[in-house]
Design an enzyme around this catalytic site. Structure first.
Site, mmCIF file in Angstrom:
data_model
loop_
_atom_site.group_PDB
_atom_site.id
_atom_site.type_symbol
_atom_site.label_atom_id
_atom_site.label_comp_id
_atom_site.label_asym_id
_atom_site.label_seq_id
_atom_site.Cartn_x
_atom_site.Cartn_y
_atom_site.Cartn_z
ATOM 1 C CE LYS A 57 48.456 27.841 34.883
ATOM 2 N NZ LYS A 57 47.808 29.096 35.319
ATOM 3 N N GLY A 73 35.117 36.621 28.143
ATOM 4 C CA GLY A 73 34.802 35.472 28.984
ATOM 5 C C GLY A 73 34.492 35.965 30.384
ATOM 6 C CB VAL A 102 38.629 37.988 33.396
ATOM 7 C CG1 VAL A 102 39.319 39.289 33.769
ATOM 8 C CG2 VAL A 102 39.048 36.872 34.336
ATOM 9 C CG HIS A 108 30.297 39.514 31.290
ATOM 10 N ND1 HIS A 108 29.323 38.564 31.138
ATOM 11 C CD2 HIS A 108 29.635 40.688 31.417
ATOM 12 C CE1 HIS A 108 28.131 39.135 31.176
ATOM 13 N NE2 HIS A 108 28.296 40.428 31.360
HETATM 14 P P1 NAD Z 1 37.482 32.536 29.834
HETATM 15 O O1 NAD Z 1 37.810 31.228 29.204
HETATM 16 O O2 NAD Z 1 36.267 32.669 30.677
HETATM 17 O O3 NAD Z 1 37.383 33.668 28.702
HETATM 18 C C1 NAD Z 1 38.269 33.796 27.657
HETATM 19 C C2 NAD Z 1 37.460 34.372 26.496
HETATM 20 O O4 NAD Z 1 38.370 34.692 25.453
HETATM 21 C C3 NAD Z 1 36.427 33.408 25.921
HETATM 22 O O5 NAD Z 1 35.171 34.040 25.814
HETATM 23 C C4 NAD Z 1 36.998 33.031 24.556
HETATM 24 O O6 NAD Z 1 35.978 32.777 23.577
HETATM 25 C C5 NAD Z 1 37.788 34.284 24.224
HETATM 26 N N1 NAD Z 1 38.877 34.070 23.273
HETATM 27 C C6 NAD Z 1 39.689 33.003 23.145
HETATM 28 N N2 NAD Z 1 40.582 33.216 22.163
HETATM 29 C C7 NAD Z 1 40.336 34.447 21.688
HETATM 30 C C8 NAD Z 1 40.919 35.241 20.682
HETATM 31 N N3 NAD Z 1 41.963 34.787 19.955
HETATM 32 N N4 NAD Z 1 40.420 36.474 20.459
HETATM 33 C C9 NAD Z 1 39.374 36.939 21.173
HETATM 34 N N5 NAD Z 1 38.752 36.227 22.127
HETATM 35 C C10 NAD Z 1 39.240 35.006 22.374
HETATM 36 O O7 NAD Z 1 38.807 32.950 30.631
HETATM 37 P P2 NAD Z 1 38.912 34.041 31.798
HETATM 38 O O8 NAD Z 1 38.838 33.356 33.088
HETATM 39 O O9 NAD Z 1 38.001 35.167 31.491
HETATM 40 O O10 NAD Z 1 40.426 34.486 31.617
HETATM 41 C C11 NAD Z 1 40.814 35.367 30.580
HETATM 42 C C12 NAD Z 1 42.323 35.478 30.555
HETATM 43 O O11 NAD Z 1 42.780 35.927 31.806
HETATM 44 C C13 NAD Z 1 43.069 34.157 30.294
HETATM 45 O O12 NAD Z 1 44.231 34.427 29.550
HETATM 46 C C14 NAD Z 1 43.465 33.707 31.668
HETATM 47 O O13 NAD Z 1 44.633 32.903 31.660
HETATM 48 C C15 NAD Z 1 43.750 35.022 32.331
HETATM 49 N N6 NAD Z 1 43.629 34.965 33.770
HETATM 50 C C16 NAD Z 1 42.487 34.558 34.322
HETATM 51 C C17 NAD Z 1 42.400 34.475 35.696
HETATM 52 C C18 NAD Z 1 41.144 34.007 36.371
HETATM 53 O O14 NAD Z 1 41.173 33.879 37.580
HETATM 54 N N7 NAD Z 1 40.058 33.758 35.680
HETATM 55 C C19 NAD Z 1 43.499 34.829 36.501
HETATM 56 C C20 NAD Z 1 44.662 35.282 35.886
HETATM 57 C C21 NAD Z 1 44.718 35.336 34.505
#
Ligand code: NAD
Length: 365
Positions: free
Chosen positions: A80, A188, A190, A192
């Protein structure tokens, strides 16, 4: 970001802390394990109260990547990168400063000679990784789908859907989500994509986000907007946490009115003991590091293992298999799904550590 204590053992292969020579910003890279293959893990740019919090988070997240990859047998290890936005320092990284930072990180990653591949995470995108790719080949998650969605986002959502199917089969005897009610928290990338997939299966989806501007995207997708206040305690079949981690505390568990929790957020439980609280509350939890393994699986399938998009997508079925097995063993053994998932990952890691019959170290890919 809340202060965290180091709940995990310090069993990392190593970590480094450097000041970027162009950006002047602190960069932390942790490699937890390369036992099963090169360490792969995202680059997180996020606010932290202190450097110590950032280091602890990086160590925890890198270890989580090892467990994730091991549980689904992805042929990769765990690492990481964290770039902390600290009090008194810049709180947004745009323009030239961002580009300088990305090149700094690319250089540090390159110096690790392929022991670690950097990918997108919270605060970074596949476009950022593409920029870093100019400087080093040791990057992942730069691919995109035909309609422009980042490969890790796409894969993560598809993997969560698999974990939900396994959870539905465990609870209701069918993997189908038609007619099931799901609350997605965090709309966000994921959240969506997951919503689109659930709606396509015929589920009823309510979604929310801390950013009220996401409401129009929720409604355009065909889901129903839910207010964030009270969203965790809505009565629903499945709660899908797709925002940041640490949301589930013992206190919150007492107020939950869902049958299951299956989402993409990393480190969903504020403490490991919350897994026990969930079991006692008869709420089925698909361990986060298995449910959200689809991003690293899909992207590493394309980029590291040179598979086609269809073959990479097919690999994600192992998330459904692993989740099904974890939930079944957890029910049969009256232990938490977290304990079973950890054991599954540890067994894979231990097997890789076992001396090979001919005395050579086993292959790492
Ligand atoms: P992203 O940044 O695109 O979306 C996160 C969304 O959560 C944003 O729209 C943000 O406004 C919202 N948010 C933040 N704090 C919040 C809260 N307290 N309450 C409600 N909404 C809140 O991130 P992502 O890529 O969609 O990832 C979402 C989660 O999945 C993260 O925790 C990330 O670590 C995890 N994840 C993502 C991936 C990936 O490949 N994208 C892989 C494994 C895990």
């Amino acid at each position: 970001m809340p202060s965290r204590t180091l709940e995990t053992t310090l069993d990392h292969e190593g970590f480094l802390v450097r000041q970027g020579r162009r950006s002047g910003l602190p960069v932390i890279i942790a490699i937890h394990s390369t036992r099963l293959g090169p360490a792969v893990g995202g680059m997180r740019i996020a606010r932290y109260d202190s450097p110590a919090d950032a280091l602890v988070d990086c160590l925890r997240l890198s270890r989580g990547m090892t467990y994730k990859a091991a549980a689904v047998r992805n042929g990769t290890g765990g690492g990481k990168t964290v770039v902390p936005l600290l009090p008194g320092g810049p709180q947004r990284l745009d323009g030239q400063l961002r580009e300088a930072l990305l090149l700094d990180v690319a250089e540090l990653v390159h110096d690790l000679n392929g022991a670690y591949y950097v990918a997108p995470d919270v605060g970074t995108s596949s476009a950022d990784i593409q920029l870093m790719r100019r400087r080093t080949p040791y990057v992942g998650g730069y691919s995109a789908t035909a309609d422009g969605l980042g490969a890790t986002t796409f894969g993560t959502a598809a993997g969560v859907e698999h974990a939900m199917n396994a959870t539905a089969a465990h609870l209701w005897g069918t993997p189908q989500l038609r007619g099931r009610d799901v609350v997605v928290i965090g709309f966000g990338g994921v959240g969506h994509e997951l919503t689109k997939r659930l709606l396509a299966q015929g589920a009823h989806v309510r979604a929310t986000d801390i950013d009220p501007k996401r409401r129009s995207a929720v409604e355009t997708s065909g889901a129903q907007w839910a207010e964030l206040d009270g969203a965790y305690t809505l009565q629903t079949d499945i709660l899908a946490p797709c925002a940041l981690g640490g949301a589930f505390t013992s206190e919150l568990v007492g107020s939950l009115r869902c049958r299951a929790i299956v989402g993409s957020a990393n480190n969903q439980l504020a403490h490991d003991t919350v897994a026990q609280d969930l079991t006692q509350a008869r709420i089925t939890w698909a361990p986060d590091f298995v449910a959200n393994a689809g991003g690293v699986m899909y992207a590493s399938g394309l980029e590291l293992h040179q598979l086609t998009p269809a073959q990479s997508l097919q690999r994600l079925a192992s998330i459904e298999e692993a989740t099904a097995r974890i939930l079944e063993d957890s029910a049969n053994e009256a232990t938490t799904s977290l304990a079973v998932a950890n054991r599954l990952a540890e067994n894979v890691l231990t097997a890789a550590r076992a001396p090979h019959p001919n005395g050579n170290t086993p292959s790492t890919t």
